[in-house]
Design a protein around this motif. Sequence first.
Motif, PDB file in Angstrom:
ATOM      1  N   SER A   9     -43.479  20.093  15.712  1.00  0.00           N
ATOM      2  CA  SER A   9     -44.358  18.927  15.625  1.00  0.00           C
ATOM      3  C   SER A   9     -43.573  17.662  15.997  1.00  0.00           C
ATOM      4  CB  SER A   9     -44.952  18.829  14.213  1.00  0.00           C
ATOM      5  OG  SER A   9     -45.949  17.838  14.142  1.00  0.00           O
ATOM      6  N   TYR A  10     -43.962  16.539  15.395  1.00  0.00           N
ATOM      7  CA  TYR A  10     -43.360  15.241  15.690  1.00  0.00           C
ATOM      8  C   TYR A  10     -41.853  15.221  15.479  1.00  0.00           C
ATOM      9  CZ  TYR A  10     -43.687  14.994  10.623  1.00  0.00           C
ATOM     10  OH  TYR A  10     -43.570  15.292   9.283  1.00  0.00           O
ATOM     11  N   ASP A  11     -41.347  16.088  14.564  1.00  0.00           N
ATOM     12  CA  ASP A  11     -39.912  16.113  14.270  1.00  0.00           C
ATOM     13  C   ASP A  11     -39.209  17.226  15.040  1.00  0.00           C
ATOM     14  OD1 ASP A  11     -41.045  18.199  12.902  1.00  0.00           O
ATOM     15  OD2 ASP A  11     -40.174  17.715  10.952  1.00  0.00           O
ATOM     16  N   TRP A  12     -39.638  17.472  16.277  1.00  0.00           N
ATOM     17  CA  TRP A  12     -39.120  18.578  17.064  1.00  0.00           C
ATOM     18  C   TRP A  12     -37.605  18.491  17.268  1.00  0.00           C
ATOM     19  CZ3 TRP A  12     -36.289  18.350  21.526  1.00  0.00           C
ATOM     20  CH2 TRP A  12     -36.267  17.124  22.207  1.00  0.00           C
ATOM     21  N   GLU A  13     -37.035  17.276  17.213  1.00  0.00           N
ATOM     22  CA  GLU A  13     -35.605  17.148  17.495  1.00  0.00           C
ATOM     23  C   GLU A  13     -34.740  17.847  16.450  1.00  0.00           C
ATOM     24  OE1 GLU A  13     -33.803  13.938  19.328  1.00  0.00           O
ATOM     25  OE2 GLU A  13     -35.639  13.016  20.078  1.00  0.00           O
ATOM     26  N   PHE A  14     -35.318  18.160  15.276  1.00  0.00           N
ATOM     27  CA  PHE A  14     -34.574  18.959  14.310  1.00  0.00           C
ATOM     28  C   PHE A  14     -34.286  20.357  14.856  1.00  0.00           C
ATOM     29  CE2 PHE A  14     -36.536  15.940  11.195  1.00  0.00           C
ATOM     30  CZ  PHE A  14     -35.346  15.433  10.684  1.00  0.00           C
ATOM     31  N   LEU A  15     -35.040  20.779  15.866  1.00  0.00           N
ATOM     32  CA  LEU A  15     -34.763  22.070  16.508  1.00  0.00           C
ATOM     33  C   LEU A  15     -33.350  22.135  17.073  1.00  0.00           C
ATOM     34  CD1 LEU A  15     -38.027  22.797  18.544  1.00  0.00           C
ATOM     35  CD2 LEU A  15     -37.172  24.131  16.615  1.00  0.00           C
ATOM     36  N   LYS A  16     -32.797  20.974  17.409  1.00  0.00           N
ATOM     37  CA  LYS A  16     -31.444  20.959  17.967  1.00  0.00           C
ATOM     38  C   LYS A  16     -30.423  21.462  16.960  1.00  0.00           C
ATOM     39  CE  LYS A  16     -32.547  17.133  21.104  1.00  0.00           C
ATOM     40  NZ  LYS A  16     -32.284  15.699  21.460  1.00  0.00           N
ATOM     41  N   ASN A  17     -30.759  21.364  15.666  1.00  0.00           N
ATOM     42  CA  ASN A  17     -29.890  21.905  14.622  1.00  0.00           C
ATOM     43  C   ASN A  17     -30.302  23.309  14.186  1.00  0.00           C
ATOM     44  OD1 ASN A  17     -28.159  19.614  14.256  1.00  0.00           O
ATOM     45  ND2 ASN A  17     -29.782  18.588  13.130  1.00  0.00           N
ATOM     46  N   SER A  18     -31.610  23.582  14.193  1.00  0.00           N
ATOM     47  CA  SER A  18     -32.088  24.856  13.642  1.00  0.00           C
ATOM     48  C   SER A  18     -32.127  25.991  14.666  1.00  0.00           C
ATOM     49  CB  SER A  18     -33.479  24.677  13.026  1.00  0.00           C
ATOM     50  OG  SER A  18     -34.398  24.172  13.984  1.00  0.00           O
ATOM     51  N   LEU A  19     -32.596  25.702  15.865  1.00  0.00           N
ATOM     52  CA  LEU A  19     -32.777  26.761  16.852  1.00  0.00           C
ATOM     53  C   LEU A  19     -31.475  27.446  17.275  1.00  0.00           C
ATOM     54  CD1 LEU A  19     -34.765  28.343  18.539  1.00  0.00           C
ATOM     55  CD2 LEU A  19     -34.783  26.490  20.228  1.00  0.00           C
ATOM     56  N   PRO A  20     -30.385  26.704  17.541  1.00  0.00           N
ATOM     57  CA  PRO A  20     -29.146  27.393  17.904  1.00  0.00           C
ATOM     58  C   PRO A  20     -28.629  28.344  16.829  1.00  0.00           C
ATOM     59  CG  PRO A  20     -29.012  25.062  18.440  1.00  0.00           C
ATOM     60  CD  PRO A  20     -30.244  25.231  17.615  1.00  0.00           C
ATOM     61  N   ARG A  21     -28.990  28.108  15.571  1.00  0.00           N
ATOM     62  CA  ARG A  21     -28.499  28.934  14.470  1.00  0.00           C
ATOM     63  C   ARG A  21     -29.241  30.260  14.337  1.00  0.00           C
ATOM     64  NH1 ARG A  21     -26.979  23.772  13.189  1.00  0.00           N
ATOM     65  NH2 ARG A  21     -24.899  23.672  12.260  1.00  0.00           N
ATOM     66  N   VAL A  22     -30.371  30.384  15.028  1.00  0.00           N
ATOM     67  CA  VAL A  22     -31.120  31.647  14.966  1.00  0.00           C
ATOM     68  C   VAL A  22     -31.239  32.321  16.328  1.00  0.00           C
ATOM     69  CG1 VAL A  22     -32.463  30.718  13.032  1.00  0.00           C
ATOM     70  CG2 VAL A  22     -33.434  30.652  15.335  1.00  0.00           C
ATOM     71  N   TYR A  23     -30.843  31.637  17.381  1.00  0.00           N
ATOM     72  CA  TYR A  23     -31.131  32.122  18.733  1.00  0.00           C
ATOM     73  C   TYR A  23     -30.505  33.495  19.009  1.00  0.00           C
ATOM     74  CZ  TYR A  23     -31.808  32.161  23.794  1.00  0.00           C
ATOM     75  OH  TYR A  23     -32.188  32.510  25.063  1.00  0.00           O
ATOM     76  N   GLU A  24     -29.221  33.632  18.777  1.00  0.00           N
ATOM     77  CA  GLU A  24     -28.521  34.861  19.159  1.00  0.00           C
ATOM     78  C   GLU A  24     -29.053  36.087  18.422  1.00  0.00           C
ATOM     79  OE1 GLU A  24     -26.522  35.195  21.631  1.00  0.00           O
ATOM     80  OE2 GLU A  24     -26.403  33.055  22.096  1.00  0.00           O
TER      81      GLU A  24
END
Length: 299
Positions: A9-24
């Motif tokens: 949503s509006y706070d999508w930039e938090f993905l920069k911290n969360s997504l790399p931690r689950v991607y692999e």
Amino acid sequence: MIKTGFCVSYDWEFLKNSLPRVYESSDVICLAIDKNRRSWSGEKYDIEDDKFYAFVESIDKDKKIILYEDDFSLSSLDSRGNCNRQRMMIANRLGIGGWHVQVDSDEYFLDFKGFTEYLIQLNPNPSGAEKPFNVLANWIPLIKKLDEGFLMVDFGGELPEMAPFATTCPNYERARHNGYFNRLSPFYVLHETWARGEAELWYKLNNWGHASEELSAQEQKMSYFEWWKSLNVSNYQMAQNVHPANPPEWPALTLEKGANIDELIDHMKAPIFPLSSFRLAVRNNRNIARIMHWIKWLF
């Protein structure tokens, strides 16, 4: 298979911290964002679409991300109803079978690889037809960012706040909660729930999935917001029982150093889960849990 979904949503930039931690450790990832850029409560928000799409493209080196844009903000539903609906639409998009994990953009797993290995030990190849249950992880809520670091909840060695993160049979009735048996796990997730700028936090208080349930009264919401603004390095130690809906859920605050999330994770000590392996096994036994439920009901 590990299927990981995000409500974006509006706070999508938090993905920069969360997504790399689950991607692999994810086999497939679904990022679901409202196509009209409206929050669950129907408020219009603006994001820089070019930056969002560029970020997704830059991180998706293995081409495992599904970008799912749809109408996730129906005027006929309140914020909670839209939250539940979007989560179910993510699950349907990812299909039956495998482990369904849902992570919010402001949630940062400290050991997602360990969490997924734990899931696979429980069931290496779920079909979606097995008896359902949830697997919980433990939140470390971040309350405020100060110049000196982050204020976070201190659970004093007791069981922390938990939330369901994984299941083989998605059924989201109240965010990720439902009537399934809840299986505890020893894994931790930093939750950047309140540690935002004033304007962003005020927007969240009025638009998040809990907005129609917690802090729904304007006077109560403003009072809590003013209390939050007053928190500083000199007075946080006096704060007790500060959860907005269930005060004892957040018994106290502590300060951890870090100029940003990466520094915070580097500096903080890894939490020690308060239950031994034996006590955890007892808590996760359906039959024992059923007996304890009846004992509480009788007495």
